[in-house]
Scaffold this motif. Structure first.
Motif, short mmCIF file in Angstrom:
data_model
loop_
_atom_site.label_atom_id
_atom_site.label_comp_id
_atom_site.label_asym_id
_atom_site.label_seq_id
_atom_site.Cartn_x
_atom_site.Cartn_y
_atom_site.Cartn_z
N LEU A 102 -12.27 -12.33 -4.39
CA LEU A 102 -11.61 -11.15 -3.76
C LEU A 102 -10.10 -11.32 -4.25
CD1 LEU A 102 -12.90 -10.11 -0.26
CD2 LEU A 102 -13.13 -9.02 -2.34
N LYS A 114 0.83 -1.21 0.17
CA LYS A 114 -0.05 -0.06 0.01
C LYS A 114 0.89 1.32 0.01
CE LYS A 114 -2.15 1.33 3.75
NZ LYS A 114 -1.86 2.58 4.18
N ASP A 134 -4.32 0.15 -3.46
CA ASP A 134 -5.02 1.25 -2.85
C ASP A 134 -5.75 1.00 -1.68
OD1 ASP A 134 -7.37 0.02 -3.56
OD2 ASP A 134 -7.78 1.32 -5.24
N GLY A 135 -6.47 1.90 -1.13
CA GLY A 135 -6.76 1.84 0.42
C GLY A 135 -7.94 0.53 0.31
N GLN A 136 -8.66 0.54 -0.72
CA GLN A 136 -9.72 -0.62 -0.59
C GLN A 136 -9.15 -1.88 -0.86
OE1 GLN A 136 -12.96 -0.66 -3.65
NE2 GLN A 136 -14.26 -0.84 -1.87
N LEU A 137 -8.25 -2.02 -1.71
CA LEU A 137 -7.66 -3.27 -2.16
C LEU A 137 -6.76 -3.74 -0.81
CD1 LEU A 137 -6.17 -2.94 -5.87
CD2 LEU A 137 -8.06 -4.76 -4.94
N GLU A 173 -7.60 -3.02 2.29
CA GLU A 173 -8.40 -3.51 3.31
C GLU A 173 -9.11 -5.08 2.73
OE1 GLU A 173 -13.04 -2.23 4.83
OE2 GLU A 173 -11.88 -1.29 3.66
N TRP A 174 -9.37 -5.43 1.42
CA TRP A 174 -9.48 -6.79 0.94
C TRP A 174 -8.67 -7.49 1.25
CZ3 TRP A 174 -11.58 -5.99 -4.88
CH2 TRP A 174 -12.92 -5.30 -4.83
N SER A 175 -7.24 -7.11 0.98
CA SER A 175 -6.28 -8.18 1.20
C SER A 175 -6.10 -8.75 2.66
CB SER A 175 -4.75 -7.53 0.85
OG SER A 175 -5.02 -7.22 -0.58
N TYR A 216 -6.18 -6.96 -10.76
CA TYR A 216 -5.93 -5.38 -10.88
C TYR A 216 -4.52 -5.51 -10.93
CZ TYR A 216 -4.82 -1.08 -8.66
OH TYR A 216 -4.31 0.16 -8.21
N GLU A 263 -8.59 -8.66 4.98
CA GLU A 263 -9.49 -9.69 5.25
C GLU A 263 -9.16 -10.88 4.82
OE1 GLU A 263 -12.20 -9.15 7.06
OE2 GLU A 263 -11.25 -7.09 7.51
#
Length: 220
Positions: free
Chosen positions: A185, A143, A149-152, A154-156, A192, A158
């Motif tokens: 995910l 990151k 990015d921030g959302q990816l 967060e996904w990672s 991506y 999780e």
């Protein structure tokens, strides 16, 4: 093209894409191709030893020979990952899919975590002072370097937590829904990093060249 030994009459252990039961698939016919634009491939028509329904498998040689682990491509239950995703990561994710197909949802979550760790290593996030970094720290570095990015991120995170739940005995197994979401995910993350980012870079380069050509023509 690599030497191909006929596998007609050979059986492979796998989970049938029709009846979803472990079986020995019998190869009934085959065809091969490939060349300069794509790696050599081997298509195999097979038959489930349990329900006897047919399906098609494919195996590709990326320079290391045939590994004898063909993947089912029809009937298509999940879209194949792009060849732009490194082979090692595609292999890890395919094992996660196979675990899911076998209803081994906890094992699928563990394989998703392995895929995530493989992504970090492939992106050059490996160690600190010669010592391996925890996966959490590797994701943070990804990151910080702008690779996700921030959302990816967060996904990672999780996915990492889900994989930890699967890897450690806690008395709680991973649910089918969580394993399915984890696979989706992880696939989005791979797309991506290795497909869409490369496509966007190529798009920007093409647009920049077009603008440069227009300026050059105007100057003439």
């Amino acid at each position: 093209m690599s030497d191909i030994v006929s596998r007609v009459g050979v059986t492979f252990p796998l989970v049938c894409p029709h009846c979803e039961k472990p079986t020995l698939a019998l190869v009934t016919s085959e065809a091969h191709g490939g060349g300069e634009e794509e790696p050599p491939y081997l298509l195999e028509m097979a038959e489930c030893g349990h329900c006897h329904d047919p399906f098609v498998m494919v195996e590709e040689d990326f320079g290391r020979g045939w590994d004898g682990e063909p993947a089912v491509v029809w009937p298509m239950q999940q879209r194949p990952l792009s060849l732009q995703v490194p082979q090692a990561l595609r292999h890890e994710h395919e094992e996660a899919r196979q675990c899911f197909s076998s209803k081994a949802y906890t094992a699928a979550a563990v394989m998703v975590r392995r895929t995530l760790e493989g992504v970090c290593l492939d992106q050059g996030v490996a160690s600190s002072g010669g010592r391996p970094k925890p996966l959490f720290k590797m994701l943070e570095q990804m990151k910080d370097e702008g690779k996700i990015d921030g959302q990816l991120f967060e996904w990672s995170q999780e996915l990492r937590v889900l994989g930890n739940q699967g890897a450690h005995f806690t008395g709680t197994s991973v649910s089918r829904e969580d394993a399915a979401d984890g696979l989706a995910l992880a696939e989005a993350l791979l797309d991506y990093l290795y497909v869409f980012s490369a496509q966007f870079t190529a798009f920007k380069a093409r647009r920049a060249k077009a603008k440069e050509d227009v300026r050059g023509a105007s100057a003439d």
